[in-house]
Structures are given as structure tokens and as C-alpha cells.
Design a protein around this motif. Structure first.
Motif, PDB file in Angstrom:
ATOM      1  N   THR A 311      46.918  45.151  49.117  1.00 50.04           N
ATOM      2  CA  THR A 311      47.189  43.839  48.517  1.00 50.04           C
ATOM      3  C   THR A 311      46.214  43.576  47.375  1.00 50.04           C
ATOM      4  O   THR A 311      46.602  43.131  46.289  1.00 50.04           O
ATOM      5  N   ASP A 312      44.933  43.859  47.609  1.00 47.92           N
ATOM      6  CA  ASP A 312      43.914  43.663  46.567  1.00 47.92           C
ATOM      7  C   ASP A 312      44.187  44.561  45.360  1.00 47.92           C
ATOM      8  O   ASP A 312      44.002  44.147  44.208  1.00 47.92           O
ATOM      9  N   ALA A 313      44.634  45.788  45.629  1.00 53.05           N
ATOM     10  CA  ALA A 313      44.948  46.710  44.527  1.00 53.05           C
ATOM     11  C   ALA A 313      46.122  46.182  43.709  1.00 53.05           C
ATOM     12  O   ALA A 313      46.119  46.251  42.474  1.00 53.05           O
ATOM     13  N   LEU A 314      47.140  45.634  44.382  1.00 53.97           N
ATOM     14  CA  LEU A 314      48.301  45.071  43.674  1.00 53.97           C
ATOM     15  C   LEU A 314      47.901  43.839  42.863  1.00 53.97           C
ATOM     16  O   LEU A 314      48.432  43.608  41.779  1.00 53.97           O
ATOM     17  N   ASP A 327      37.318  39.838  33.916  1.00 54.48           N
ATOM     18  CA  ASP A 327      36.499  38.887  34.673  1.00 54.48           C
ATOM     19  C   ASP A 327      37.327  37.974  35.572  1.00 54.48           C
ATOM     20  O   ASP A 327      36.769  37.143  36.293  1.00 54.48           O
ATOM     21  N   PHE A 328      38.650  38.121  35.533  1.00 54.12           N
ATOM     22  CA  PHE A 328      39.504  37.251  36.343  1.00 54.12           C
ATOM     23  C   PHE A 328      39.281  37.513  37.826  1.00 54.12           C
ATOM     24  O   PHE A 328      39.231  38.654  38.275  1.00 54.12           O
ATOM     25  N   ASP A 329      39.128  36.445  38.592  1.00 57.05           N
ATOM     26  CA  ASP A 329      38.915  36.534  40.032  1.00 57.05           C
ATOM     27  C   ASP A 329      40.276  36.674  40.715  1.00 57.05           C
ATOM     28  O   ASP A 329      41.015  35.703  40.863  1.00 57.05           O
ATOM     29  N   VAL A 330      40.614  37.905  41.153  1.00 56.91           N
ATOM     30  CA  VAL A 330      41.945  38.163  41.711  1.00 56.91           C
ATOM     31  C   VAL A 330      42.150  37.463  43.051  1.00 56.91           C
ATOM     32  O   VAL A 330      43.294  37.336  43.510  1.00 56.91           O
ATOM     33  N   ASN A 335      47.736  35.941  48.701  1.00 63.13           N
ATOM     34  CA  ASN A 335      48.081  37.200  49.365  1.00 63.13           C
ATOM     35  C   ASN A 335      49.579  37.344  49.594  1.00 63.13           C
ATOM     36  O   ASN A 335      50.137  38.442  49.483  1.00 63.13           O
ATOM     37  N   GLU A 336      50.239  36.214  49.927  1.00 61.53           N
ATOM     38  CA  GLU A 336      51.647  36.311  50.320  1.00 61.53           C
ATOM     39  C   GLU A 336      52.550  36.823  49.202  1.00 61.53           C
ATOM     40  O   GLU A 336      53.661  37.285  49.465  1.00 61.53           O
ATOM     41  N   GLN A 341      54.978  43.888  49.966  1.00 64.17           N
ATOM     42  CA  GLN A 341      55.016  45.112  49.166  1.00 64.17           C
ATOM     43  C   GLN A 341      53.871  46.033  49.575  1.00 64.17           C
ATOM     44  O   GLN A 341      54.045  47.255  49.683  1.00 64.17           O
ATOM     45  N   ALA A 342      52.699  45.439  49.817  1.00 61.16           N
ATOM     46  CA  ALA A 342      51.542  46.226  50.243  1.00 61.16           C
ATOM     47  C   ALA A 342      51.806  46.877  51.591  1.00 61.16           C
ATOM     48  O   ALA A 342      51.502  48.058  51.801  1.00 61.16           O
TER      49      ALA A 342
END
Length: 449
Positions: A311-314, A327-330, A335-336, A341-342
Motif C-alpha cells: 500500500t505504501d509503495a502504491l 517531500d509530499f507526505d504519502v 489506505n483504503e 489493489q495492494a
């Protein structure tokens, strides 16, 4: 040390540890003595502070430090001795942590699922058979001409395919709505970039003309306050421009890397690229069907830790795709939006890993180099690409993974019933794209379920 392992689900384990009190207390005492050698307190020389004072002031902190180290060390030892295969980090919680008593703590963790692959035998896979025709080639050359076209003002009324420069403002009733206006906007009529019906009503307009256009926003329009609403746009046409296509001459051909400007070489290169694209579309379409069948036949549990990693990678991929900046805070992205997909990706990854393992698949250095050379053909300086990939272990590992995935899909395909279906170049591309959309929709339906 006593260790007991409890299976709480297919992929969850609860490990209880007990460490003798004497072992813990001795470690704490030794650490306190080391601490005493270096501390300074008013009224005492360095290293001369009484142990009773050291225990009173530093005892709790030193014990916490020692116990934390013991728990981590015992956990690492236990997962080896108990043949556990953790997916992600554990949650470790002390239960008894007092001087003179055995240390007790519990580690809760997820493990990789044990996969016994079910066959996809009987699955019907449709494999497109594609040949790039002369007509396909001509259409692609025309597309390349249009992509490199110039626009020139014309005195006539606008026709479909023309570009108009417009100012516009949108109204709901008598009130203008936010985001519904622009000045000097270039719009190609027939491009479908605007609301259905908007572009059609500008066909026949001339420079200097003002028009009032009435449209209805689609029910599924992304801006909810506009979805399904009737709207009026006041439009001022500043210019009408016709498209001028470049000739397929030496100057045009050189833009595509054919340095001598030879038209036959250019057409051959275009056809070669189209054939490569068609092969990729066919491979992707077959792969989509095989992987969907594999997932349906093997509904394995998926560790949440791996889903969160994917999920973090996506999220990072989406941030890069939309140009949100490094610098964007993902974590701001919910998460939803990505979790289903993850989950699907993790499930497929675990299953393919088992296919590779059970069939003892591997990729040689020669196969890796051949794949890199194939990838490099798409670039103007292929040797530079080859040297870059072959000199980078991380990139070589990625290429090896891609080869192993292809081999795994081929192995699975042996179990399926394959039906060859003749398709045109455009049909093959559309089929692969449709497969991607169906896969995404399927993941969305899983989320609803």
C-alpha cells in the motif's frame, strides 16, 4: 529460556517466552556496574558513586534497556529455532517484568502462509494472434503526423478536428460555479476533453462569435455538486485554427531517430515498434487471465504487514505519477484507496513465488542479458542502456524477477486451455487495456464485499 508457540490463525502466531529471573537480574546488575563506572553525581568522584544510589537513580531505566535487548535477542533466536517465517515486525509485550521474578513476554506476529498450489487446469485463456498490417502501419504514421501537427488560424467556421481558442464561464441557474471558467483556453473539437455536448455546440462557430451552450453534467461526474446538474456556459470564440500535418520527409523522419531520413527505414522502424507493442499487449492479456485464474484457485490468507508495505509503495507511485513532489507526505493519502489493489498484488506475488519455487525456475546471466538487450531496443542509444543495466546489481535483480515471472506464467499456461483468437493491432491493444480495467474493477468489487 522456555518458548511456546500458539497458532492463532493460518498466518498468525503468538509466541510466549520465559527467561529465568537469575539470568535477567545478573544482566541488569552487570549493566548497573558498568553504568556506575562512568556517572558523575555531586558529592562523589567519577566511578565512586555507591551502588545503592546507582540502583535508586538508574535501576528502572537500566532494567528497561536490558529487558528490551533480551526480548529482541530471544525473539530472533526463537524464530530460527521454531522455523517461523515472519512477514513484517512483531508486536512484543512484556507480561511479567519484576526483579526476582522470571521475565515473561509475548510476541505476536504474522508469518508467510504455507501455500499448496491448486491447479488452474480447465481454465480457458484467450490468446490474441496479431499481425501488424500495412493499414495499421499507415494509421500509425498518420497518428505520428497528427502528434507533430501545427495549428494555423483560418477564416472559416470551426469544424470537428479544429482547435478553438475560447473564454468561457459556467452557470448553474444564474449563479457562476467554482472551477467553471477559463480564458484563452485551447480546445480541439471532437477530443472529448469537455462535458458531453459542449464541443459539438462549437462546431460552426467563427472567430469573434459569442455562444451560449447548455449541457448536463454526467451523473458520475467527479465534482459531486455538479453531477447530474443542468448548466449553461457563456463562451467567447477568439480564434479558429486548422491542423496542418507535416509531410513525411527527411526532416520529419529524423525526429524519430532515423538519421539518414530514409522513408523505408522509418516505416520499418515504426512497424518494428508496433510489433513489439502488440507482443507486449498479447503477453499482458494472457498474463492477466492466468493470474486471475491463479488467484481464484488459491484464495490464500495474506499477511497485513505485506499489504501495508505494498500500500505504501502504491502511495509513493501515485504521488510520483501526479507530480506531488519528493517531500509530499504519502501518509496523507488514505489506505483504503490502495489496500485492495495492494492485497491482490501481494497474493499474486506469494503464489508466483511458490510456482517459481516448486518448479525450480531460474534465470541465467545470458537470459538476463538477452532481456536487457530486448528492453534496450526501445532507446536511441541501446548500448548505453545495456551497460547501465548490466553494471547495476539492483536493476539486474529486477530484470531477473521479470524473467522468472514470465516463466511462471508460461508454466501455469501449460495447465490451461488456450484458444488463439485473431485480432487486429488495435483490437489487441484494446483487449489488454480492457483486461487492466476489469482487474481494477474486480479489486473494487472485493473491497465492497
Amino acid at each position: 529460556m522456555q518458548v511456546s508457540v500458539e497458532t492463532t490463525s493460518q498466518i498468525e502466531r503468538r509466541v510466549t517466552f520465559q527467561v529465568p529471573a537469575a539470568e535477567v537480574d545478573e544482566a541488569v546488575e552487570a549493566r548497573l556496574k558498568d553504568t556506575a563506572k562512568n556517572i558523575r553525581l555531586n558529592g562523589f568522584r567519577k566511578g565512586r558513586v555507591p551502588m545503592s544510589v546507582v540502583r535508586q537513580r538508574y535501576g528502572r531505566g537500566v532494567r528497561d534497556e536490558v529487558v528490551g535487548e533480551l526480548m529482541r535477542e530471544r525473539y530472533v533466536r526463537a524464530i530460527t529455532e521454531q522455523n517461523l517465517n515472519p512477514a513484517g515486525f512483531p508486536s512484543i509485550e512484556p507480561k511479567v517484568d519484576e526483579a526476582g521474578k522470571d521475565l515473561e513476554f509475548v510476541a505476536s506476529l504474522e508469518v508467510y502462509p504455507e501455500v499448496e498450489l491448486a491447479s488452474i487446469e480447465g481454465t480457458e485463456v484467450e490468446r490474441p494472434v496479431v499481425e501488424v498490417s500495412d493499414a495499421d502501419l499507415e494509421e500509425m504514421v498518420e497518428t505520428l503526423r497528427k502528434q507533430n501537427a501545427t495549428w494555423e488560424e483560418v477564416e472559416r467556421a470551426a469544424e470537428e478536428g479544429d482547435q478553438v481558442k475560447i473564454d468561457f464561464q459556467g452557470f448553474l441557474g444564474d449563479e457562476p460555479f467554482e472551477g467553471g471558467s477559463a480564458e484563452g483556453h485551447d480546445l480541439v473539437l471532437g477530443s472529448g476533453n469537455f462535458i458531453p455536448g459542449f464541443e459539438d455546440q462549437l462546431v460552426g462557430a467563427k472567430a469573434g462569435e459569442e455562444k451560449e451552450i447548455k449541457v448536463t453534467f454526467p451523473e458520475d461526474y467527479q465534482a459531486e455538486h455538479l453531477a447530474g446538474q443542468d448548466a449553461t456556459f457563456k463562451v467567447k470564440v477568439h480564434a479558429v485554427k486548422g491542423q496542418t500535418l507535416p509531410e513525411v520527409d527527411e526532416a520529419f523522419i529524423k525526429r524519430f531517430g532515423v538519421e539518414d531520413g530514409d522513408v523505408e527505414k522509418f516505416r520499418a522502424e515504426v512497424k518494428k515498434n508496433m510489433s513489439r507493442e502488440a507482443k507486449q499487449a498479447v503477453d499482458n492479456r494472457v498474463k492477466q487471465q492466468v493470474l486471475e485464474a491463479l488467484k481464484k484457485a488459491n484464495d490464500i490468507p495474506v499477511p497485513q504487514a505485506l499489504v501495508q508495505q505494498e500500500t505504501d509503495a502504491l502511495k509513493r507511485q501515485a504521488a510520483q505519477q501526479f507530480g506531488l513532489g519528493e517531500d509530499f507526505d504519502v501518509s496523507q493519502l488514505p489506505n483504503e484507496l490502495f489496500s485492495e489493489q495492494a492485497k491482490s498484488r501481494v497474493q499474486v506475488g506469494l503464489l508466483l513465488a511458490e510456482v517459481i519455487k516448486s518448479n525450480e525456475l531460474d534465470a541465467s546471466d545470458d537470459e538476463i542479458r538477452a532481456k536487457v538487450e530486448e528492453l534496450a531496443e526501445q532507446y536511441q542509444e541501446p548500448q548505453q542502456v545495456i551497460d547501465y543495466y548490466m553494471g547495476n546489481d539492483q536493476l539486474k535483480t529486477q530484470v531477473k524477477s521479470a524473467i522468472l515471472e514470465e516463466k511462471a506464467v508460461d508454466k501455469l499456461l501449460e495447465q490451461a486451455s488456450v484458444k488463439d483468437v485473431e485480432m487486429s493491432y488495435q483490437q489487441a491493444l484494446a483487449a489488454a487495456q480492457q483486461g487492466d480495467q476489469e482487474s481494477e474493477e474486480g479489486e473494487g468489487e472485493e473491497a465492497k464485499g
